[in-house]
Scaffold this motif. Structure first.
Motif, PDB file in Angstrom:
ATOM      1  N   THR A   1       0.853  -1.185   0.000  1.00 19.58           N
ATOM      2  CA  THR A   1       0.000   0.000   0.000  1.00 19.58           C
ATOM      3  C   THR A   1       0.887   1.233   0.000  1.00 19.58           C
ATOM      4  OG1 THR A   1      -0.109  -0.336   2.377  1.00 19.58           O
ATOM      5  CG2 THR A   1      -2.055  -0.913   1.114  1.00 19.58           C
ATOM      6  N   SER A   2       0.338   2.311  -0.511  1.00 18.79           N
ATOM      7  CA  SER A   2       1.097   3.559  -0.588  1.00 18.79           C
ATOM      8  C   SER A   2       0.516   4.541   0.435  1.00 18.79           C
ATOM      9  CB  SER A   2       0.958   4.097  -2.013  1.00 18.79           C
ATOM     10  OG  SER A   2       1.577   5.349  -2.098  1.00 18.79           O
ATOM     11  N   PRO A   3       1.328   5.286   1.183  1.00 11.44           N
ATOM     12  CA  PRO A   3       2.790   5.275   1.140  1.00 11.44           C
ATOM     13  C   PRO A   3       3.373   4.016   1.805  1.00 11.44           C
ATOM     14  CG  PRO A   3       2.012   6.715   2.893  1.00 11.44           C
ATOM     15  CD  PRO A   3       0.789   6.239   2.168  1.00 11.44           C
ATOM     16  N   VAL A   4       4.482   3.552   1.264  1.00  9.90           N
ATOM     17  CA  VAL A   4       5.107   2.351   1.817  1.00  9.90           C
ATOM     18  C   VAL A   4       5.768   2.694   3.159  1.00  9.90           C
ATOM     19  CG1 VAL A   4       5.518   1.223  -0.396  1.00  9.90           C
ATOM     20  CG2 VAL A   4       7.265   2.739   0.557  1.00  9.90           C
ATOM     21  N   SER A   5       5.921   1.669   3.990  1.00  7.84           N
ATOM     22  CA  SER A   5       6.587   1.871   5.284  1.00  7.84           C
ATOM     23  C   SER A   5       8.084   2.075   5.050  1.00  7.84           C
ATOM     24  CB  SER A   5       6.370   0.648   6.166  1.00  7.84           C
ATOM     25  OG  SER A   5       6.979  -0.475   5.562  1.00  7.84           O
ATOM     26  N   ASP A   6       8.766   2.573   6.079  1.00 10.28           N
ATOM     27  CA  ASP A   6      10.218   2.749   5.968  1.00 10.28           C
ATOM     28  C   ASP A   6      10.900   1.399   5.717  1.00 10.28           C
ATOM     29  OD1 ASP A   6       9.954   5.400   6.311  1.00 10.28           O
ATOM     30  OD2 ASP A   6      10.387   5.375   8.481  1.00 10.28           O
ATOM     31  N   ARG A   7      10.361   0.375   6.367  1.00 10.42           N
ATOM     32  CA  ARG A   7      10.939  -0.957   6.221  1.00 10.42           C
ATOM     33  C   ARG A   7      10.877  -1.409   4.745  1.00 10.42           C
ATOM     34  NH1 ARG A   7      11.260  -6.167   9.445  1.00 10.42           N
ATOM     35  NH2 ARG A   7      10.443  -7.787   8.092  1.00 10.42           N
ATOM     36  N   ILE A   8       9.725  -1.174   4.128  1.00  5.81           N
ATOM     37  CA  ILE A   8       9.584  -1.603   2.726  1.00  5.81           C
ATOM     38  C   ILE A   8      10.477  -0.751   1.815  1.00  5.81           C
ATOM     39  CG2 ILE A   8       7.965  -1.710   0.768  1.00  5.81           C
ATOM     40  CD1 ILE A   8       5.936  -2.898   2.712  1.00  5.81           C
ATOM     41  N   LEU A   9      10.610   0.503   2.173  1.00  5.25           N
ATOM     42  CA  LEU A   9      11.504   1.349   1.389  1.00  5.25           C
ATOM     43  C   LEU A   9      12.921   0.753   1.387  1.00  5.25           C
ATOM     44  CD1 LEU A   9      11.076   3.897  -0.228  1.00  5.25           C
ATOM     45  CD2 LEU A   9      11.786   5.236   1.748  1.00  5.25           C
ATOM     46  N   THR A  10      13.342   0.288   2.552  1.00  6.23           N
ATOM     47  CA  THR A  10      14.652  -0.370   2.647  1.00  6.23           C
ATOM     48  C   THR A  10      14.671  -1.658   1.816  1.00  6.23           C
ATOM     49  OG1 THR A  10      14.517   0.341   4.940  1.00  6.23           O
ATOM     50  CG2 THR A  10      16.447  -0.972   4.306  1.00  6.23           C
ATOM     51  N   ASP A  11      13.536  -2.399   1.840  1.00  7.28           N
ATOM     52  CA  ASP A  11      13.448  -3.630   1.043  1.00  7.28           C
ATOM     53  C   ASP A  11      13.637  -3.323  -0.444  1.00  7.28           C
ATOM     54  OD1 ASP A  11      12.868  -5.017   3.360  1.00  7.28           O
ATOM     55  OD2 ASP A  11      10.689  -5.085   2.993  1.00  7.28           O
ATOM     56  N   LEU A  12      13.031  -2.216  -0.874  1.00 12.64           N
ATOM     57  CA  LEU A  12      13.138  -1.862  -2.295  1.00 12.64           C
ATOM     58  C   LEU A  12      14.585  -1.541  -2.653  1.00 12.64           C
ATOM     59  CD1 LEU A  12       9.944   0.381  -2.694  1.00 12.64           C
ATOM     60  CD2 LEU A  12      10.188  -2.032  -3.282  1.00 12.64           C
TER      61      LEU A  12
ATOM     62  N   GLU B   1       4.532   6.329  -5.248  1.00 11.05           N
ATOM     63  CA  GLU B   1       4.911   7.087  -4.040  1.00 11.05           C
ATOM     64  C   GLU B   1       5.034   8.574  -4.337  1.00 11.05           C
ATOM     65  OE1 GLU B   1       5.452   5.659  -0.804  1.00 11.05           O
ATOM     66  OE2 GLU B   1       4.307   4.139  -1.899  1.00 11.05           O
ATOM     67  N   GLU B   2       4.958   9.362  -3.284  1.00  7.22           N
ATOM     68  CA  GLU B   2       5.257  10.797  -3.391  1.00  7.22           C
ATOM     69  C   GLU B   2       6.681  10.950  -3.921  1.00  7.22           C
ATOM     70  OE1 GLU B   2       4.039  13.942  -2.777  1.00  7.22           O
ATOM     71  OE2 GLU B   2       2.136  12.844  -2.964  1.00  7.22           O
ATOM     72  N   PRO B   3       6.885  11.674  -5.032  1.00 10.18           N
ATOM     73  CA  PRO B   3       8.221  11.737  -5.654  1.00 10.18           C
ATOM     74  C   PRO B   3       9.338  12.153  -4.696  1.00 10.18           C
ATOM     75  CG  PRO B   3       6.585  12.769  -7.056  1.00 10.18           C
ATOM     76  CD  PRO B   3       5.887  12.408  -5.795  1.00 10.18           C
ATOM     77  N   ASP B   4       9.054  13.120  -3.802  1.00  8.04           N
ATOM     78  CA  ASP B   4      10.127  13.632  -2.938  1.00  8.04           C
ATOM     79  C   ASP B   4      10.723  12.557  -2.040  1.00  8.04           C
ATOM     80  OD1 ASP B   4      10.052  16.064  -4.006  1.00  8.04           O
ATOM     81  OD2 ASP B   4       8.756  16.967  -2.446  1.00  8.04           O
ATOM     82  N   ARG B   5       9.863  11.653  -1.572  1.00  8.52           N
ATOM     83  CA  ARG B   5      10.316  10.639  -0.622  1.00  8.52           C
ATOM     84  C   ARG B   5      11.239   9.615  -1.287  1.00  8.52           C
ATOM     85  NH1 ARG B   5       6.900   6.127   2.181  1.00  8.52           N
ATOM     86  NH2 ARG B   5       8.318   5.522   3.852  1.00  8.52           N
ATOM     87  N   VAL B   6      11.055   9.398  -2.584  1.00 13.50           N
ATOM     88  CA  VAL B   6      11.805   8.327  -3.261  1.00 13.50           C
ATOM     89  C   VAL B   6      12.737   8.880  -4.333  1.00 13.50           C
ATOM     90  CG1 VAL B   6      10.131   6.500  -2.819  1.00 13.50           C
ATOM     91  CG2 VAL B   6       9.802   7.990  -4.780  1.00 13.50           C
ATOM     92  N   ARG B   7      12.959  10.186  -4.247  1.00 12.48           N
ATOM     93  CA  ARG B   7      13.791  10.847  -5.253  1.00 12.48           C
ATOM     94  C   ARG B   7      15.123  10.123  -5.435  1.00 12.48           C
ATOM     95  NH1 ARG B   7      11.508  14.341  -8.291  1.00 12.48           N
ATOM     96  NH2 ARG B   7      10.779  15.692  -6.608  1.00 12.48           N
ATOM     97  N   HIS B   8      15.723   9.671  -4.304  1.00 10.86           N
ATOM     98  CA  HIS B   8      17.054   9.057  -4.354  1.00 10.86           C
ATOM     99  C   HIS B   8      17.061   7.738  -5.149  1.00 10.86           C
ATOM    100  CE1 HIS B   8      15.012   7.073  -1.027  1.00 10.86           C
ATOM    101  NE2 HIS B   8      15.965   6.140  -0.991  1.00 10.86           N
ATOM    102  N   LEU B   9      15.886   7.172  -5.376  1.00 13.07           N
ATOM    103  CA  LEU B   9      15.836   5.920  -6.139  1.00 13.07           C
ATOM    104  C   LEU B   9      15.550   6.145  -7.626  1.00 13.07           C
ATOM    105  CD1 LEU B   9      13.808   3.765  -3.586  1.00 13.07           C
ATOM    106  CD2 LEU B   9      16.269   3.746  -3.966  1.00 13.07           C
ATOM    107  N   HIS B  10      15.005   7.299  -7.908  1.00 14.57           N
ATOM    108  CA  HIS B  10      14.602   7.573  -9.291  1.00 14.57           C
ATOM    109  C   HIS B  10      15.741   7.404 -10.287  1.00 14.57           C
ATOM    110  CE1 HIS B  10      10.485   9.784  -9.081  1.00 14.57           C
ATOM    111  NE2 HIS B  10      10.527   8.721  -8.312  1.00 14.57           N
ATOM    112  N   GLU B  11      16.892   7.904  -9.885  1.00 12.81           N
ATOM    113  CA  GLU B  11      18.039   7.874 -10.790  1.00 12.81           C
ATOM    114  C   GLU B  11      18.368   6.452 -11.260  1.00 12.81           C
ATOM    115  OE1 GLU B  11      22.009   9.539  -9.692  1.00 12.81           O
ATOM    116  OE2 GLU B  11      20.697  11.309  -9.431  1.00 12.81           O
ATOM    117  N   GLN B  12      18.302   5.521 -10.268  1.00 12.29           N
ATOM    118  CA  GLN B  12      18.674   4.132 -10.587  1.00 12.29           C
ATOM    119  C   GLN B  12      17.603   3.423 -11.420  1.00 12.29           C
ATOM    120  OE1 GLN B  12      20.251   1.820  -7.193  1.00 12.29           O
ATOM    121  NE2 GLN B  12      19.926   3.691  -6.017  1.00 12.29           N
TER     122      GLN B  12
END
Lengths: 301, 291
Positions: free
Chosen positions: B220-231, B253-264
């Motif tokens: 579900t969105s927003p994902v938990s911090d734990r799932i963010l680490t899983d990703l 997800e909200e773009p700002d929260r996952v910005r650091h993953l977008h590049e990859q």
């Protein structure tokens, strides 16, 4: 060679047996409903037993490349518990028309009581209603009289002898059974029924027409390889290959094929057994070696 | 429904079998009797081709979906459809008789019969009465029975509690069933299920095993911090399909929260934006015959 063992109680056998049977060429089997060594006290246990015959046991056999069929019936021993018997008769219509049910069986006489005759008659009528073959269990005690009486009852009900397989025959019963137009099955079962040397003698005298060889392997000391072993002995004693194939494959297939629920197509399209594909390691191959040593002693006495 | 299903079956089934089925349905509708019904239901095997698979044209498939959303005949054989048609007849009987007969059929069913009964539930009346039977059916170890409830069947999404739903989805992941064929997989996502997927992933990773990328669809969105680490773990260690799954989660997800993953995940996110990568596409690609 491939074999059709038309009487074997696989619920009582292990996977080792399945492996050895497959390795010895047993391609298709019929598992008759019977009693399980101790009397059941509830109809519900019959239901679960029937469910296992059409369900898990069929699935289990398929894992070894063996086609599993069954017959559904109330056995004569438990027919004497009339309250239970009535409840089982209520259950049977739910099962007898199912896929892979090739007959009503095994039914017949045990003590030759009135109750046994009553349920033999009612189940014969059910077979007529569903247009199914009948698999007959003949009694261990007073066998000849019990066999004749069974045939009298069936004919009185109006059953066609060509649709009935009478099992556990011996030298004393075979003539009457064949003369009256029934299939005569012989159970190769050590100690208590027929050894396979006697079976060879029967073949010498009666030929192969309408004769069936089976194992009736169950929870007693019995041999699930009885059919291939008997075929080996027959070959050794000079019975023709054609006759051997007739009694160990074609005849049971023809007899139970009258149900419309079993035909060679069921296994001919299949790729057969690939032991490496089916099992991790070489368990089936080991079964193959076991079977070689088991088959080297093919006399059953 | 019957008018839609009859011609689908007739397209592949033998003509005499269709005549028998038509006669049987008419007889049972004018005078229902239990025993003949049992005979007919099991006796389908005497009339139809046991190897005959159902084929559905695109047009008919859409008509089916319009009637009962999500209901699909994919992978059905003739036995199953013929039996479902008989069950529709049964649905016209008085409630007690109807429920008793369904229970008796299920209680004594072989594999193919059980699959037919479970498949018919979303088409039958009194559906609320079949929740327990469906939940119980999912406990089967026989894949064909599990599939008849879990895949292409709108019944669980419509009737299951969150607890039962989550059990079904987790078992589907566990036994490697194609999640994209679970009706409602998108709509019934919930935080408990997301957390359970994460736990299962950790268990698998600890054992040096992997998890189907489709499992992350349940987040579900927003994902938990734990799932963010899983990703993040998926991006470091996973397969190409794992990366696609991670991108599909991140795209929600909200773009700002996952910005650091977008590049990859630039290529994957582009594919998602362009519509060429969806959860369904990923699922279809991953689906392979079970071994």
């Amino acid at each position: 060679m491939r074999f059709f063992d038309s009487h074997v109680h696989m619920v009582s056998r292990t996977t080792d047996d399945y492996q050895r049977m497959a390795a010895a060429g047993v391609t298709a089997i019929v598992e008759p409903s019977f009693w399980q060594g101790q009397p059941r006290t509830e109809a519900g246990t019959f239901k679960d037993y029937f469910n296992s015959l059409i369900g898990f046991e069929r699935f289990r056999a398929s894992q070894f490349g063996i086609q599993h069929y069954c017959t559904i019936g109330l056995n004569p021993k438990e027919a004497n518990n009339e309250k239970l018997a009535e409840a089982v008769m209520e259950l049977m219509p739910l099962y007898i028309c199912k896929e892979g049910v090739v007959g009503i069986g095994e039914i017949g006489f045990d003590d030759q009581t009135k109750a046994e005759e009553k349920y033999l008659r009612r189940q014969a009528l059910l077979a007529l209603e569903a247009d199914l073959p009948i698999q007959i269990h003949t009694p261990h005690r007073d066998k000849r009289a019990g066999t004749i009486r069974t045939m009298d009852v069936l004919e009185d009900v109006g059953v066609d002898p060509a649709k009935v397989i009478i099992d556990h025959n011996n030298e004393e019963t075979v003539r009457a059974v064949l003369d009256r137009g029934y299939w005569a099955a012989f159970t190769i079962y050590p100690h208590t029924k027929l050894g396979n040397q006697r079976m060879v003698e029967v073949m010498m005298e009666y030929g192969a027409e309408r004769i069936v060889v089976d194992s009736a392997a169950d929870w007693g000391i019995s041999d699930p390889l009885a059919v291939p072993k008997t075929a080996a002995l027959m070959k050794d004693r000079g019975i023709t290959l054609e006759q051997i194939e007739q009694v160990t494959y074609h005849n049971p297939l023809a007899a139970y094929g009258q149900s419309g629920q079993v035909s060679e197509e069921d296994w001919e399209g299949s790729a057969g057994i690939d032991p490496t594909a089916l099992f991790e390691g070489n368990s089936l191959l080991r079964g193959g070696m076991d079977v070689e040593s088991a088959m080297s002693q093919y006399l059953i006495e | 429904m019957r008018d839609l299903l009859f011609p689908i079956l007739a397209a592949t089934a033998p003509a005499p079998a269709m005549t028998w089925l038509g006669d049987t349905v008419r007889e049972q509708e004018s005078a229902f009797q239990k025993r003949p019904f049992y005979y007919a239901f099991s006796g389908v095997s005497r009339h139809f081709d046991k190897r005959g698979l159902i084929e559905v044209s695109e047009e008919r498939s859409q008509a089916l979906d319009a009637k009962v959303a999500g209901f699909s005949l994919e992978g059905w054989d003739q036995f199953r459809l013929a039996r479902v048609l008989l069950l529709l007849t049964l649905g016209k009987q008085e409630k007690t008789v109807f429920l008793e007969t369904i229970a008796a059929l299920l209680d004594t069913a072989d594999l193919r019969e059980a699959a037919a009964v479970y498949s018919a539930f979303p088409l039958l009346p009194h559906q609320e009465e079949f929740v327990e039977a469906s939940v119980d059916g999912l406990r089967s170890n026989i894949v064909g029975i599990f599939d008849s409830i879990a895949l292409g069947n709108p019944f669980p999404a419509a009737h299951f509690t969150a607890e039962a739903w989550n059990q079904m989805v987790l078992k589907a992941i566990f036994i490697n069933r194609p999640l994209y064929r679970i009706v409602g997989i998108e709509e019934r996502r919930n935080p408990d299920l997301s957390a359970a997927v994460s736990s299962l992933a950790h268990e698998r990773w600890a054992a040096g095993r992997t998890l189907t990328p489709e499992a992350w669809r349940n987040c579900t969105s927003p994902v938990s911090d734990r799932i963010l680490t899983d990703l993040e773990h998926l991006l470091d260690e996973g397969t190409a399909a794992d990366r696609e799954a991670a991108a599909l989660v991140i795209a929600r997800e909200e773009p700002d929260r996952v910005r650091h993953l977008h590049e990859q995940l630039e290529a994957e996110l582009d594919a998602i934006a362009g519509g060429s990568l969806t959860w369904d596409h990923l699922g279809e690609r991953l689906e392979s015959p079970i071994t």
